[in-house]
Structures are given as C-alpha cells and as structure tokens.
Design a protein around this motif. Sequence first.
Motif, mmCIF file in Angstrom:
data_model
loop_
_atom_site.group_PDB
_atom_site.id
_atom_site.type_symbol
_atom_site.label_atom_id
_atom_site.label_comp_id
_atom_site.label_asym_id
_atom_site.label_seq_id
_atom_site.Cartn_x
_atom_site.Cartn_y
_atom_site.Cartn_z
ATOM 1 N N ILE A 259 -7.079 -35.195 -4.751
ATOM 2 C CA ILE A 259 -7.882 -36.191 -4.362
ATOM 3 C C ILE A 259 -8.565 -37.423 -5.155
ATOM 4 C CG2 ILE A 259 -8.977 -37.245 -2.190
ATOM 5 C CD1 ILE A 259 -6.145 -36.037 -0.836
ATOM 6 N N CYS B 179 -6.170 -38.525 -8.074
ATOM 7 C CA CYS B 179 -5.207 -39.278 -7.571
ATOM 8 C C CYS B 179 -5.846 -40.576 -6.780
ATOM 9 C CB CYS B 179 -4.789 -38.745 -6.056
ATOM 10 S SG CYS B 179 -3.417 -39.942 -5.507
ATOM 11 N N LEU C 1 1.280 -38.466 -3.083
ATOM 12 C CA LEU C 1 0.281 -38.470 -2.381
ATOM 13 C C LEU C 1 -0.016 -39.749 -1.989
ATOM 14 C CD1 LEU C 1 -1.630 -36.618 -0.386
ATOM 15 C CD2 LEU C 1 -2.881 -36.366 -3.177
ATOM 16 N N ALA D 119 -0.782 -41.216 1.074
ATOM 17 C CA ALA D 119 -1.547 -42.289 1.750
ATOM 18 C C ALA D 119 -1.612 -43.329 2.700
ATOM 19 C CB ALA D 119 -2.578 -42.750 0.574
ATOM 20 N N LEU E 185 -7.491 -39.135 2.301
ATOM 21 C CA LEU E 185 -6.947 -40.605 0.907
ATOM 22 C C LEU E 185 -6.714 -42.219 1.544
ATOM 23 C CD1 LEU E 185 -3.102 -38.280 1.487
ATOM 24 C CD2 LEU E 185 -4.558 -38.531 0.278
#
Length: 161
Positions: A57, A60, A101, A105, A118
């Motif tokens: 996370i 990202c 990802l 989100a 996210l």
Amino acid sequence: MTKREIDLEILDVAAGLLASHGIKGTSMQALAAATGYSKAAMFARFESKELLITRVIDQCAVLGREALAKVAMMQSGPERDRRAVEELAEIGLARPGFMALVIAAVTTIHDETLDAMLLPIGESLFRMFELPTPPAPMDIDRGLAVAATLGALSVLVLNFP
C-alpha cells in the motif's frame, strides 16, 4: 537484480494478488508461488503478511503521489488529462500489479479493510483528473470519460505487458 529490485518485483506481484483476491485471499504461499520464491524467503524479506500489505500500500501510494505531482501544477484540460494518462501508463507498464491495485482503489473489491487502506490512492487518482472525491457529486459525463479511459488503460496494461 538488487535487493530493492527484487523487493519491488515481489511487492508488484503482491499488489496484483491483493487487487484480485483481497487481503484474505492473498497468502504468503500464493505470493511465493506467483514469484517463484519460497514461502520462507517471503517471510525473511517481509516478516509477516501484515508488513507485506503495508509495504504494498505504501509503495502504491508513493507511485500515486509521484504521478499526481507531475500533473498537479498543470492547467485543467485535455493536456493535463493526457499527461495523467501517460503517467499512469508508465506506472502500469513498469508495475502492472500496482496498476491493478490503483484501479481497485476506485472500484469495489469487496474487502472493506483493503478498501479503507486504498482510499488515499483513490484520492490521488481523482485529483489527477480533477474529479471530486466520492461521495461528492461529479459531472457524470466527465466521470464516465475518465472511468472509460482508465478501463481501457488497465486492459492495455494488464493484458499486453
């Protein structure tokens, strides 16, 4: 490959697994199988599934903030949108798991814990295209145009690496 490059590769694969299966459906064993490393090697690098997810996370979010920073000072309009798509395409081509990802989100993946984690990534994505963050109302035509563009980009990136 360097340790950092290996870690980024593993994190990218983990991002793809999280996007597809959520937290409960992503295991260290599945990650080991997908990367070709042993389960023991996964735990040696990341200590726990929770730490791995946090690192995914965080990475990202960093990529999202970096992409946003590249368009944040641009004027609204087609040129900014084009640049935002280019930035996301670069991320997606280099790190398809992270792209999956990022798309997760702004969609529902039926994992409330992951959805909450996210949110900052989704917010960066909305800000890149100057869309209001849900549940704020948005221009439906603009929202659909951005969603269609992101959908096409994700199909391109995730199916034709």
